[in-house]
Write an enzyme that holds these catalytic residues in place. Sequence first.
Site, PDB file in Angstrom:
ATOM      1  N   CYS A 122      40.965  44.057  40.586  1.00 21.34           N
ATOM      2  CA  CYS A 122      41.146  45.256  39.751  1.00 21.34           C
ATOM      3  C   CYS A 122      40.521  46.534  40.324  1.00 21.34           C
ATOM      4  O   CYS A 122      41.169  47.578  40.324  1.00 21.34           O
ATOM      5  CB  CYS A 122      40.650  45.023  38.337  1.00 21.34           C
ATOM      6  SG  CYS A 122      40.317  43.332  37.886  1.00 21.34           S
TER       7      CYS A 122
ATOM      8  N   GLN B 273      44.989  34.866  43.135  1.00 17.90           N
ATOM      9  CA  GLN B 273      45.568  35.210  41.836  1.00 17.90           C
ATOM     10  C   GLN B 273      46.943  35.834  42.038  1.00 17.90           C
ATOM     11  O   GLN B 273      47.140  36.590  42.983  1.00 17.90           O
ATOM     12  CB  GLN B 273      44.688  36.242  41.129  1.00 17.90           C
ATOM     13  CG  GLN B 273      43.325  35.711  40.726  1.00 17.90           C
ATOM     14  CD  GLN B 273      42.505  36.793  40.057  1.00 17.90           C
ATOM     15  OE1 GLN B 273      42.377  37.898  40.592  1.00 17.90           O
ATOM     16  NE2 GLN B 273      41.943  36.485  38.907  1.00 17.90           N
TER      17      GLN B 273
ATOM     18  N   ASP C  56      48.152  38.353  40.775  1.00 16.02           N
ATOM     19  CA  ASP C  56      47.557  39.412  39.978  1.00 16.02           C
ATOM     20  C   ASP C  56      48.466  40.638  39.911  1.00 16.02           C
ATOM     21  O   ASP C  56      49.251  40.884  40.828  1.00 16.02           O
ATOM     22  CB  ASP C  56      46.234  39.819  40.651  1.00 16.02           C
ATOM     23  CG  ASP C  56      45.226  40.322  39.641  1.00 16.02           C
ATOM     24  OD1 ASP C  56      45.537  40.361  38.449  1.00 16.02           O
ATOM     25  OD2 ASP C  56      44.112  40.676  40.076  1.00 16.02           O
TER      26      ASP C  56
ATOM     27  N   HIS D  46      48.230  44.804  37.949  1.00 15.72           N
ATOM     28  CA  HIS D  46      47.635  45.722  36.977  1.00 15.72           C
ATOM     29  C   HIS D  46      48.652  46.767  36.597  1.00 15.72           C
ATOM     30  O   HIS D  46      49.267  47.369  37.462  1.00 15.72           O
ATOM     31  CB  HIS D  46      46.366  46.352  37.563  1.00 15.72           C
ATOM     32  CG  HIS D  46      45.312  45.316  37.787  1.00 15.72           C
ATOM     33  ND1 HIS D  46      45.100  44.737  39.013  1.00 15.72           N
ATOM     34  CD2 HIS D  46      44.471  44.708  36.937  1.00 15.72           C
ATOM     35  CE1 HIS D  46      44.154  43.824  38.898  1.00 15.72           C
ATOM     36  NE2 HIS D  46      43.752  43.781  37.655  1.00 15.72           N
TER      37      HIS D  46
ATOM     38  N   LYS E   2      43.290  40.267  24.192  1.00 15.55           N
ATOM     39  CA  LYS E   2      44.086  39.560  25.198  1.00 15.55           C
ATOM     40  C   LYS E   2      44.979  38.492  24.596  1.00 15.55           C
ATOM     41  O   LYS E   2      44.848  38.120  23.432  1.00 15.55           O
ATOM     42  CB  LYS E   2      43.175  38.945  26.245  1.00 15.55           C
ATOM     43  CG  LYS E   2      42.185  37.946  25.675  1.00 15.55           C
ATOM     44  CD  LYS E   2      41.345  37.315  26.785  1.00 15.55           C
ATOM     45  CE  LYS E   2      40.353  36.338  26.182  1.00 15.55           C
ATOM     46  NZ  LYS E   2      39.684  35.501  27.138  1.00 15.55           N
TER      47      LYS E   2
ATOM     48  N   HIS F 210      45.693  43.873  32.654  1.00 19.69           N
ATOM     49  CA  HIS F 210      45.584  42.855  33.709  1.00 19.69           C
ATOM     50  C   HIS F 210      46.507  41.716  33.316  1.00 19.69           C
ATOM     51  O   HIS F 210      46.500  41.327  32.146  1.00 19.69           O
ATOM     52  CB  HIS F 210      44.182  42.235  33.797  1.00 19.69           C
ATOM     53  CG  HIS F 210      43.042  43.187  33.835  1.00 19.69           C
ATOM     54  ND1 HIS F 210      42.291  43.372  34.964  1.00 19.69           N
ATOM     55  CD2 HIS F 210      42.492  43.985  32.885  1.00 19.69           C
ATOM     56  CE1 HIS F 210      41.320  44.238  34.700  1.00 19.69           C
ATOM     57  NE2 HIS F 210      41.422  44.621  33.448  1.00 19.69           N
TER      58      HIS F 210
HETATM   59 ZN   LIG Z   1      42.301  42.622  36.821  1.00 20.62          ZN
END
Ligand SMILES: [Zn+2]
Length: 648
Positions: free
Chosen positions: A342, A389, A391, A393, A477, A523
């Site tokens: 992040c 991850q 991932d 954002h 979340k 996220h």
């Molecule tokens: Zn993150």
Amino acid sequence: MSEQDMIRVMLPDGSVREYPSGSSSLAIATSISEGLARNVLAAKVNGVVQDATRPIDTDATVQLLTWNDTEGKSTFWHSSAHLLAEALESLYPGVKFGIGPPIENGFYYDVDLNGQHFSQDDFKKVEDKMLELARQKSEYARKPVPKAEAIAYFEEKGDPYKIDLLKDLEDGTITFYSQGNFTDLCRGPHIPNTGFIKAAKVMNVAGAYWRGDEKNKMLTRIYAITFPKQKELDEYLYLLEEAKKRDHRKLGKELELFAFSEKVGQGLPLWLPKGTLLRERLENFLRKAQIRAGYSPVVTPHIGSKQLYVTSGHWEKYGKDSFQPIHTPDENEEFLLKPMNCPHHCEIYKTKPRSYRDLPLRLAEFGTVYRYEQSGELHGLTRVRGFTQDDAHIFCRPDQVKEEFIKVIDLVLYVFRSLGFEDFSAQISLRDPENKQKYIGGDEAWEKAESAIVEAAAERGLRTVTELGEAAFYGPKLDFMVKDALGRKWQLGTIQVDYQLPERFQLEYTGSDNQKYRPVMIHRAPFGSLERFIAILIENSAGNFPLWLSPDQVAILPISEKYEEYANEVFFSLQETDIRGFVDHRDEKIGRKIRDAEVTKVPFMLIVGEKEQAEGKVSVRRKGQGDLGAMSIPEFVQLFQEEVKLLV
Ligand SMILES: [Zn+2]
Ligand SMILES: [Zn+2]
């Protein structure tokens, strides 16, 4: 009977019934149906789980608990611990008892066997005794006892551990429970009688220090499990065996997917060629889906300056328990292995001014991160020190949060369905409304984000549970849970709203009114991590991956050396269509080659001999389907591609 002697009982369906004061939950169950009464293990009365036989003398909400309720099950298992103790006492004279709690699957009792031997050979004897005692249908009888009397009882019996436990209890709160000839110090609650227990299995034996303190005596911890039906025990034992066979650590080795090396370091997986193929296919699958969903791929380095993590707050929160800073010849320079992507992505956001029209900005990275886990915590691919991850954002305006959430949910559902996880649920974690100062970000923003999540989940028809107080301090979340083929629950993907990092990194965008605003950050990771996801995929599929994911999709098996050249030709023409596999060149009988390909779970076998070579064909066998007959290469490619299309 006068009205004062009646109580009003509200049941979970909202209905209210009247009963004489002093009625038990069991009596309430009987008034509804005899069948229900036979299954009631305990009851939740005004929110507290208690014996179903306890009299109720005030108006109350009553929930009857059966084997299908977690609390019913744990009452059943806890009561079974008393039965185990009773059995042990009759088989091992002088045995002394520590504690006997229920656990996730079954229960244990810590006992001092007074020097007597206990091993696997004794399990059956104990199980038989438990069932013999269970058949007597002894009631679990509750009795409040003054402290002095309780101590006197266990002094007389010679049980120092119970006396030790009694020291911490307050007079007036102490209860004994007795069934058959056995009496235990216990708060309860318990099932009505031992007759509910119809199947018992001692699972394991281990050592455990009294009160977990190594200065104390080592006791014997006996693990066992019980069920209300023999069939359920059989099923449990079958699933346990099946789980062992599917263990990803075992299959990962057999299928040559990944390995660990002491020399490289604990918890740092090495991806072997076949595992890498599988991993790349998963990455490409998600990469394509993400491009379609408007994500921009980025790449960031594996380390970042310590300052980056001071700004993000990670250093303060996790620094002490993480990999320690990396130093360079420059004394003032310190770097950290990146524990999350992040902060790097926030810096990408800041590389140029952003306007309200640029948002949402969705940055995606298969980012490898490193987190220190204690060696005792490491477990195969599910708990590692280095992992990747999937991932991303999303930086968006507050008014875009709901729409972005829906899009992420769609992506996650697409991923799960494509990979054969049909049974999933989601947990929505919100703020604790009683304790708002724990969370950063304004009330209005939180309320907006929370209702955005709730509405998004409802619009997509997700099965959800909502937990108050489970939100991260930086935002609410949504976590996804999947059930695998054996009914085990795994936590996978997560979507989190974050108000903190945009603040800490001073992220801004210019609104239509030319004012500066903070974006909201989301996220999200559908797989969670590739490592964990692949572990679950292996255990769910028992290594029989969907065709498109299989590392080796075809095994080309020449009947003898004479047809090797033709086998190679087939191999090369398949490679051009992106179908992966190998030619089995070994000097082995064809039967052996077929068996070996079965064991390594290759989906297609292409057998080539004289006839196939003469006709320019291959004989096709599909795992799980058997012989599909001879076909030309283009015919096979078409068959293959149709199956892949069905799956993705
Ligand atoms: Zn993150
Ligand atoms: Zn108990």
